[in-house]
Design a protein around this motif. Sequence first.
Motif, PDB file in Angstrom:
ATOM      1  N   ARG A  97     -10.271  -1.760  28.651  1.00  0.00           N
ATOM      2  CA  ARG A  97     -10.349  -1.838  30.098  1.00  0.00           C
ATOM      3  C   ARG A  97     -11.355  -2.905  30.521  1.00  0.00           C
ATOM      4  O   ARG A  97     -12.323  -3.174  29.807  1.00  0.00           O
ATOM      5  CB  ARG A  97     -10.778  -0.500  30.680  1.00  0.00           C
ATOM      6  CG  ARG A  97      -9.860   0.671  30.377  1.00  0.00           C
ATOM      7  CD  ARG A  97     -10.546   1.953  30.835  1.00  0.00           C
ATOM      8  NE  ARG A  97      -9.736   3.137  30.635  1.00  0.00           N
ATOM      9  CZ  ARG A  97      -9.669   3.814  29.506  1.00  0.00           C
ATOM     10  NH1 ARG A  97     -10.356   3.399  28.460  1.00  0.00           N
ATOM     11  NH2 ARG A  97      -8.922   4.894  29.407  1.00  0.00           N
ATOM     12  N   ALA A 138     -14.443  -0.635  34.953  1.00  0.00           N
ATOM     13  CA  ALA A 138     -13.158  -0.192  35.500  1.00  0.00           C
ATOM     14  C   ALA A 138     -13.235   1.242  36.020  1.00  0.00           C
ATOM     15  O   ALA A 138     -12.761   1.539  37.117  1.00  0.00           O
ATOM     16  CB  ALA A 138     -12.063  -0.312  34.441  1.00  0.00           C
ATOM     17  N   LEU A 144     -12.771   2.342  39.921  1.00  0.00           N
ATOM     18  CA  LEU A 144     -11.673   3.252  40.254  1.00  0.00           C
ATOM     19  C   LEU A 144     -12.202   4.457  41.039  1.00  0.00           C
ATOM     20  O   LEU A 144     -11.626   4.849  42.061  1.00  0.00           O
ATOM     21  CB  LEU A 144     -10.994   3.708  38.967  1.00  0.00           C
ATOM     22  CG  LEU A 144      -9.483   3.921  39.001  1.00  0.00           C
ATOM     23  CD1 LEU A 144      -8.773   2.614  39.314  1.00  0.00           C
ATOM     24  CD2 LEU A 144      -8.989   4.474  37.671  1.00  0.00           C
ATOM     25  N   LEU A 166      -5.143   2.651  37.366  1.00  0.00           N
ATOM     26  CA  LEU A 166      -5.273   1.437  36.575  1.00  0.00           C
ATOM     27  C   LEU A 166      -4.156   1.445  35.548  1.00  0.00           C
ATOM     28  O   LEU A 166      -3.972   2.445  34.839  1.00  0.00           O
ATOM     29  CB  LEU A 166      -6.635   1.395  35.880  1.00  0.00           C
ATOM     30  CG  LEU A 166      -6.963   0.121  35.086  1.00  0.00           C
ATOM     31  CD1 LEU A 166      -7.202  -1.054  36.053  1.00  0.00           C
ATOM     32  CD2 LEU A 166      -8.193   0.335  34.203  1.00  0.00           C
ATOM     33  N   SER A 175      -0.379  -2.042  45.196  1.00  0.00           N
ATOM     34  CA  SER A 175      -1.042  -2.453  43.968  1.00  0.00           C
ATOM     35  C   SER A 175      -1.197  -3.965  43.935  1.00  0.00           C
ATOM     36  O   SER A 175      -0.449  -4.700  44.577  1.00  0.00           O
ATOM     37  CB  SER A 175      -0.237  -1.985  42.751  1.00  0.00           C
ATOM     38  OG  SER A 175      -0.834  -2.416  41.546  1.00  0.00           O
ATOM     39  N   TRP A 207      -4.188  -6.433  34.120  1.00  0.00           N
ATOM     40  CA  TRP A 207      -4.344  -5.087  34.665  1.00  0.00           C
ATOM     41  C   TRP A 207      -3.940  -5.047  36.127  1.00  0.00           C
ATOM     42  O   TRP A 207      -4.165  -6.006  36.860  1.00  0.00           O
ATOM     43  CB  TRP A 207      -5.798  -4.631  34.553  1.00  0.00           C
ATOM     44  CG  TRP A 207      -6.242  -4.396  33.149  1.00  0.00           C
ATOM     45  CD1 TRP A 207      -6.896  -5.276  32.332  1.00  0.00           C
ATOM     46  CD2 TRP A 207      -6.056  -3.209  32.385  1.00  0.00           C
ATOM     47  NE1 TRP A 207      -7.139  -4.707  31.115  1.00  0.00           N
ATOM     48  CE2 TRP A 207      -6.638  -3.436  31.114  1.00  0.00           C
ATOM     49  CE3 TRP A 207      -5.468  -1.977  32.652  1.00  0.00           C
ATOM     50  CZ2 TRP A 207      -6.632  -2.473  30.108  1.00  0.00           C
ATOM     51  CZ3 TRP A 207      -5.458  -1.015  31.658  1.00  0.00           C
ATOM     52  CH2 TRP A 207      -6.037  -1.262  30.395  1.00  0.00           C
ATOM     53  N   LEU A 264      -4.336  -2.644  39.642  1.00  0.00           N
ATOM     54  CA  LEU A 264      -5.065  -1.571  40.321  1.00  0.00           C
ATOM     55  C   LEU A 264      -4.204  -1.138  41.494  1.00  0.00           C
ATOM     56  O   LEU A 264      -3.650  -1.989  42.216  1.00  0.00           O
ATOM     57  CB  LEU A 264      -6.405  -2.106  40.803  1.00  0.00           C
ATOM     58  CG  LEU A 264      -7.486  -1.116  41.240  1.00  0.00           C
ATOM     59  CD1 LEU A 264      -7.882  -0.208  40.086  1.00  0.00           C
ATOM     60  CD2 LEU A 264      -8.706  -1.883  41.738  1.00  0.00           C
ATOM     61  N   LEU A 299     -13.461  -5.717  40.489  1.00  0.00           N
ATOM     62  CA  LEU A 299     -13.088  -5.629  39.081  1.00  0.00           C
ATOM     63  C   LEU A 299     -12.958  -7.031  38.466  1.00  0.00           C
ATOM     64  O   LEU A 299     -13.315  -7.230  37.308  1.00  0.00           O
ATOM     65  CB  LEU A 299     -11.772  -4.872  38.962  1.00  0.00           C
ATOM     66  CG  LEU A 299     -11.510  -4.121  37.644  1.00  0.00           C
ATOM     67  CD1 LEU A 299     -12.683  -3.232  37.287  1.00  0.00           C
ATOM     68  CD2 LEU A 299     -10.226  -3.318  37.743  1.00  0.00           C
TER      69      LEU A 299
END
Length: 245
Positions: free
Chosen positions: A86, A90, A94, A107, A208, A216, A218, A242
């Motif tokens: 990650r 992260a 989150l 995630l 997202s 990645w 989110l 992030l």
Amino acid sequence: MTGEQPSDLIRSVSRALRVLEEVARADRPLSVKVIARRCGLNLSTSYHLVRTLCYEGYLHRRPDGDYLIGSQVAERYHEMLDAFERPPRASAVLRQLAAESGHTAYLAQLTDARLVVVEVAEGPRSPWLEDLQAGLETAPHATALGKALLLSLPSRVRRGILTEYGLRRFTPSTPSSVEDVEVELSGLRPGQVVEEHGQFREEVACASAVVPGTQWALGISTRGLAIPQLAAARLATAVRDLARS
């Protein structure tokens, strides 16, 4: 399981995995006779498989002789999640996104053409989505998480993933063809926030975005078919946080 059956398939391994799957999906412990019937195996083979799986810790035998999933399954589950590298901070980002927006934060990553949810921070303004939980593989074509990640890929790769995974219908609004997904994404740039409204679950919307410089995504979910402006703003801030980390 996907693709063609390999020519060097080890039958005993396949049978053991089938036993694990049947026990895992059952809503109560199972006897060996029930396991044998559900897996299409003879009783002797089932006893050998069950004893082996118990010895290795993947099944647990209750005092009454029935079987349920063993502790080693949980160990492998946690190891699988830990294997995903990650982004730094992260988990903290989150949790902050869920706390500040009130919406559940996710995630996720595409791996081997599969969308895997790696971490979740629950928020009170989102419904419980059983298919969007940590460790689960979910649908890239019907989720904002999946679409954000697909948007970052070349069209040829994107089409290959969608074709391999298939386009299961979750609601009447779910895209039913690769072309439908391509049309949705055609007006967006990689890195933009992607939304879906009622495509994965009726009366649920998700948003997202891909974290710049990473693979990645989110995302957040919300009750109803609208993404609140404040929640979208919190999501954008979390993506930037992030990326900086």
